[in-house]
Write a protein that holds these residues in place. Sequence first.
Motif, PDB file in Angstrom:
ATOM      1  N   ARG A   1     -54.188  46.158  44.539  1.00  0.00           N
ATOM      2  CA  ARG A   1     -53.354  46.593  45.657  1.00  0.00           C
ATOM      3  C   ARG A   1     -54.163  46.511  46.945  1.00  0.00           C
ATOM      4  O   ARG A   1     -55.318  46.925  46.995  1.00  0.00           O
ATOM      5  CB  ARG A   1     -52.880  48.034  45.423  1.00  0.00           C
ATOM      6  CG  ARG A   1     -51.962  48.575  46.504  1.00  0.00           C
ATOM      7  CD  ARG A   1     -51.549  50.001  46.193  1.00  0.00           C
ATOM      8  NE  ARG A   1     -52.687  50.890  46.058  1.00  0.00           N
ATOM      9  CZ  ARG A   1     -53.349  51.411  47.102  1.00  0.00           C
ATOM     10  NH1 ARG A   1     -52.998  51.103  48.338  1.00  0.00           N
ATOM     11  NH2 ARG A   1     -54.361  52.232  46.899  1.00  0.00           N
ATOM     12  N   ASP A   2     -53.574  45.956  47.973  1.00  0.00           N
ATOM     13  CA  ASP A   2     -54.232  45.901  49.273  1.00  0.00           C
ATOM     14  C   ASP A   2     -54.491  47.336  49.738  1.00  0.00           C
ATOM     15  O   ASP A   2     -53.577  48.154  49.789  1.00  0.00           O
ATOM     16  CB  ASP A   2     -53.340  45.166  50.279  1.00  0.00           C
ATOM     17  CG  ASP A   2     -54.073  44.818  51.557  1.00  0.00           C
ATOM     18  OD1 ASP A   2     -55.300  45.022  51.609  1.00  0.00           O
ATOM     19  OD2 ASP A   2     -53.416  44.350  52.503  1.00  0.00           O
TER      20      ASP A   2
ATOM     21  N   THR B   1     -63.543  46.254  50.619  1.00  0.00           N
ATOM     22  CA  THR B   1     -62.099  46.372  50.465  1.00  0.00           C
ATOM     23  C   THR B   1     -61.589  45.314  49.502  1.00  0.00           C
ATOM     24  O   THR B   1     -62.272  44.316  49.220  1.00  0.00           O
ATOM     25  CB  THR B   1     -61.386  46.195  51.808  1.00  0.00           C
ATOM     26  OG1 THR B   1     -61.616  44.856  52.283  1.00  0.00           O
ATOM     27  CG2 THR B   1     -61.893  47.194  52.845  1.00  0.00           C
ATOM     28  N   ALA B   2     -60.376  45.517  49.023  1.00  0.00           N
ATOM     29  CA  ALA B   2     -59.760  44.520  48.144  1.00  0.00           C
ATOM     30  C   ALA B   2     -59.612  43.185  48.867  1.00  0.00           C
ATOM     31  O   ALA B   2     -59.741  42.114  48.258  1.00  0.00           O
ATOM     32  CB  ALA B   2     -58.407  45.021  47.657  1.00  0.00           C
ATOM     33  N   THR B   3     -59.354  43.238  50.172  1.00  0.00           N
ATOM     34  CA  THR B   3     -59.226  42.003  50.954  1.00  0.00           C
ATOM     35  C   THR B   3     -60.540  41.240  50.964  1.00  0.00           C
ATOM     36  O   THR B   3     -60.578  40.017  50.749  1.00  0.00           O
ATOM     37  CB  THR B   3     -58.793  42.332  52.393  1.00  0.00           C
ATOM     38  OG1 THR B   3     -57.541  43.018  52.360  1.00  0.00           O
ATOM     39  CG2 THR B   3     -58.643  41.062  53.219  1.00  0.00           C
TER      40      THR B   3
ATOM     41  N   LEU C   1     -53.911  39.556  45.709  1.00  0.00           N
ATOM     42  CA  LEU C   1     -53.660  40.805  46.434  1.00  0.00           C
ATOM     43  C   LEU C   1     -52.171  41.095  46.436  1.00  0.00           C
ATOM     44  O   LEU C   1     -51.352  40.217  46.740  1.00  0.00           O
ATOM     45  CB  LEU C   1     -54.132  40.699  47.887  1.00  0.00           C
ATOM     46  CG  LEU C   1     -55.601  40.965  48.198  1.00  0.00           C
ATOM     47  CD1 LEU C   1     -55.824  40.813  49.699  1.00  0.00           C
ATOM     48  CD2 LEU C   1     -56.016  42.350  47.744  1.00  0.00           C
TER      49      LEU C   1
ATOM     50  N   ALA D   1     -49.629  46.873  50.035  1.00  0.00           N
ATOM     51  CA  ALA D   1     -50.304  48.166  50.059  1.00  0.00           C
ATOM     52  C   ALA D   1     -49.452  49.296  49.495  1.00  0.00           C
ATOM     53  O   ALA D   1     -49.976  50.381  49.206  1.00  0.00           O
ATOM     54  CB  ALA D   1     -50.712  48.514  51.493  1.00  0.00           C
TER      55      ALA D   1
END
Length: 565
Positions: free
Chosen positions: A406-407, A450-452, A463, A466
Amino acid sequence: MKILLLCSAFNGLSQRAWLHLRARGHRVAIGIVRDPQEIAAAAAATDPDLIICPFLRRRVPEVVWRRYRTIIIHPGPEGDRGPSALDWAIMDAEPTWGVTALQATGELDGGPIWGTRVFRMPADPPRKSTLYNTEVTDAALSLIGEVAAKAEDPGFTPRRQDHRAGTDRPLVRQADRAFSWGDPAGHILRRIRAADGRPGVHTELARVPVAVFDAHPGHASPGEPGTIAGRRQGALLVRTGDGALWIGHARRLAPEAPGTTVKLPAALALGSSLPGVPQIAGPPSLREVGYRRVGKVGLVHFAFYNGAMSTPQCRRLAAAVRHAAAQDTAVLVLAGGEVYSNGLHLGVIDAHPDPAAEAWRNITAIDDLCREIIGCTGQLVVSALAGDAGAGGVMLALGADKVIARDGVLLNPHYRKMGLYGSEYWTYVLPHRVGDEQAHRLTTHCEPITATEAAEIGLVDHLAGADRTEFAAAALDYATELAAGGRTEALLRRKRATREADEQRRPLDTYRVRELAEMSHDIFDDRHGFANARRAFLTGEPTGPGAPETPHLPAPRLPRMAPVS
């Protein structure tokens, strides 16, 4: 700008704020501070253009706020003032709540307003830690970006508060949280959740003084309130005035034995004081591991409190993965809970009469689990990260073929701050995805990503949005798409060929042997301060940039391996 973040701990919000501001091009320093002297010293050493306090338990001294623009991120709506905002909001069943950015002055939470956000409170009483890590953190990050933008605008002037409106709320003390087990279950539930995960609510179970956490509604046969009607793994069913509550975790208040004052599964916390009570079925909210099938996709759900995985929990999850791998599905999804996983259960380890022996059992159990994931060649395996992951929890996820996150998820793919080399086959799965150089950086710099960012370097494959409520559906859609069409068998053939080639080049067991050889020194010889780092983590000592660090550790050595296409 040069921005100083003043924090009482480098927690999820502080880490996200640090990453968020750096991504916008600011130079960001972190000060982990415990008293006014440390706050003043951090400000003087940095000489920032702006100070932001995303998570600070101490008041900013006048010598700092008069010299530097200092913005407090207060977890309450405009007009709310006091140090226990979320506790009161949950206990008072507020329908809406908010987060406010205000300038530090001599009046607590009374300074000019830089911005505010309002959100609807969940209908079901939320755990304080859950509320903080979801709605509050989302609102706070939005505000922090707004504050930085306004600070760069020379024409911006914050708005003065109307001191005739609002509420001054005192510090919540144990007397304010107190309940009787004869009270209605809903009343007790709200009080316990308002103190979860810190400091808990003081009460007695089986005549043992404890602080209780992790409460869930339940049903029990009639009996005296406060008596224990049953148990489910580590949780205890306690009778109330009109029903019962499951208590998942507790912390002894009487330190009669070393290690017993950490938060533990409730049955383990009571230990020999627990009377003989039957094992009974629990509600869905207590189910730590489950399996269901949707078409060609098998989903293994797991949700461990705060992402900590004890030896029995690792074994149960490994059994679930074996069961799922034996089914005739094309894709197996490992779907974590609110926190995906943080690896070892440090509390259970610390409370054991022989912590080193229990740490060894725990690490070998989680290695067994990771081996089941990596060795599953009959299905494509997907790790679905709805929540944050750290240390061995990240490496566990990387054992899958695909990772969807999840973003907004935060990853801490390192072990060194806990004084550990690490295991979970990390020396295989991490370089396999990002290469030796990037693996070295991730495990030695010890910074969150971060996931990004993780997607940019290949740590995450896909991704999702959010929105937390939509992630489960997004993960299932992703897995269903992998299982659809004629490409599944081709992907599986390539997976088997890669695994066989890797095995010929260097057997998987050798990665484990080497990692555990290093871990044996960390666990049994305590060469890098694992015992002290573990205790500091469990007791809430500050960690992170600017805080006292564990002793310097040599860089982890990666086995040489050929690149994998």
